[in-house]
Write an enzyme that holds these catalytic residues in place. Structure first.
Site, PDB file in Angstrom:
ATOM      1  N   LYS A  52      57.050  51.741  77.943  1.00  0.00           N
ATOM      2  CA  LYS A  52      57.334  52.218  76.691  1.00  0.00           C
ATOM      3  C   LYS A  52      58.730  52.144  76.123  1.00  0.00           C
ATOM      4  CE  LYS A  52      53.208  55.214  76.814  1.00  0.00           C
ATOM      5  NZ  LYS A  52      52.607  56.618  76.928  1.00  0.00           N
ATOM      6  N   GLN A  96      54.711  62.539  77.941  1.00  0.00           N
ATOM      7  CA  GLN A  96      53.758  61.961  78.631  1.00  0.00           C
ATOM      8  C   GLN A  96      52.792  62.578  79.710  1.00  0.00           C
ATOM      9  OE1 GLN A  96      53.609  58.502  78.787  1.00  0.00           O
ATOM     10  NE2 GLN A  96      52.058  58.349  80.210  1.00  0.00           N
ATOM     11  N   ASP A 119      52.069  59.822  69.582  1.00  0.00           N
ATOM     12  CA  ASP A 119      50.820  59.666  70.318  1.00  0.00           C
ATOM     13  C   ASP A 119      49.527  60.123  69.583  1.00  0.00           C
ATOM     14  OD1 ASP A 119      50.938  58.914  72.836  1.00  0.00           O
ATOM     15  OD2 ASP A 119      51.905  60.689  73.478  1.00  0.00           O
TER      16      ASP A 119
HETATM   17  N1  GUN Z   1      48.895  59.619  79.816  1.00  0.00           N
HETATM   18  C1  GUN Z   1      48.031  58.542  79.580  1.00  0.00           C
HETATM   19  N2  GUN Z   1      47.904  57.908  78.461  1.00  0.00           N
HETATM   20  C2  GUN Z   1      48.698  58.594  77.585  1.00  0.00           C
HETATM   21  C3  GUN Z   1      49.111  58.265  76.223  1.00  0.00           C
HETATM   22  O1  GUN Z   1      48.849  57.350  75.459  1.00  0.00           O
HETATM   23  N3  GUN Z   1      50.197  58.966  75.882  1.00  0.00           N
HETATM   24  C4  GUN Z   1      50.717  59.935  76.499  1.00  0.00           C
HETATM   25  N4  GUN Z   1      51.608  60.892  75.998  1.00  0.00           N
HETATM   26  N5  GUN Z   1      50.515  60.222  78.000  1.00  0.00           N
HETATM   27  C5  GUN Z   1      49.237  59.499  78.374  1.00  0.00           C
END
Ligand code: GUN
Length: 281
Positions: A52, A96, A119
């Protein structure tokens, strides 16, 4: 043999479009910043977070990185989110998941300002999606829609079966497909006659988290198969929810793992970061 839907190529096209938009915004004096918070040292999360941040760098978005220890108290995390909510220069906040078990994920998600919820997990974002109001859309399902559209696959009027009902993928996925005028079925672990249900799908989306569960006896000949799963097989090799080698010969198009849906999640997160400028106004 099926067409392979290449998520790397499609996500790169999206990132290049976003890069241009970010340059235009910079010319107007607008710089976007994403705050990325990771609590603890889950190795899979560390890989996702790194991708990311790399994506941010590629399109010209600034990223603020918060790597907090496993022992971080919920109140400390909430205080950080509050501080980032109030900062004018922070446009998006990403925590996350998963979080350590002593921290309540729902409380944390709800603490994020919905205007910075890149998100798309906040109840306000989910509600807005359900009634087609402006708001952030969860990145993985939004990425699946882009994969389909940019591969020239029509969604309208199609029988779509979503296998899995998670808040992050299955549920928003079904609503996005409905918004595209598909006929949508959500199947899950308690669904009876599962093969019969998935076998009706023109477009089958697998998001169950069970390595190679979907073999060709779950799939109609000529169907489009989208694999959201990221698992490890018996040899610790990355694999999806779909048994690719078994299914690919009988379907019309299929996403690989890795290189299918995965890169799209990052591209759509970056899309949401750019979108945050419009939602703020
Ligand atoms: N954990 C697994 N996929 C995601 C996601 O798309 N966003 C976040 N914040 N955590 C995750």
């Amino acid at each position: 043999m099926a067409a392979i839907i290449d998520g790397k190529v499609i996500s790169l096209a999206i990132k290049d479009e976003l890069k241009k938009k970010v340059e235009e915004l910079k010319e107007k004096g607008i710089q976007i910043h994403l705050a990325v918070i990771q609590v603890g040292e889950n190795p899979a999360s560390a890989v996702y977070v790194r991708n990311k941040k790399k994506g941010c760098e590629y399109i010209g978005i600034g990223s603020l990185s918060y790597e907090l220890s496993e022992e971080t108290k919920q109140e400390e995390l909430l205080a950080l989110i509050q501080e980032l909510n109030e900062r004018e220069d922070v446009n998006g906040i990403l925590v996350q998941l998963p979080l350590p078990s002593h921290i309540d994920e729902d409380t944390v998600i709800q603490a994020i300002d919905p205007k910075k919820d890149v998100d798309g997990f906040h109840p306000q974002s989910v509600g807005a999606l359900c009634i087609s109001q402006p708001g952030f859309v969860s990145c993985t399902p939004a990425g699946v829609i882009q994969l389909l559209k940019r591969s020239g696959i029509e969604i309208e009027g199609k029988e779509c079966v979503v296998l899995g009902r998670s808040n992050i993928v299955g549920k928003p996925m079904s609503i996005l497909l409905l918004r595209e005028n598909a006929t949508v079925t959500i199947a899950h672990s308690r669904t009876k006659n599962l093969k019969e249900v998935t076998g009706r799908a023109d477009i089958l989306i697998a998001a169950v988290g069970r390595p190679k569960m979907i073999t060709r006896d779950y799939v109609k000949e000529g169907a489009v198969v989208i694999d959201v799963g990221i698992n490890r097989d018996e040899n610790n090799k990355l694999c999806g929810d779909v048994d690719f080698d078994d299914v690919a010969p009988i379907c019309s198009a299929i996403t690989p793992v890795p290189g299918g849906v995965g890169p799209m999640t990052v591209a759509m997160l970056l899309y949401n970061c750019v979108e945050s400028i419009g939602l703020r106004a």
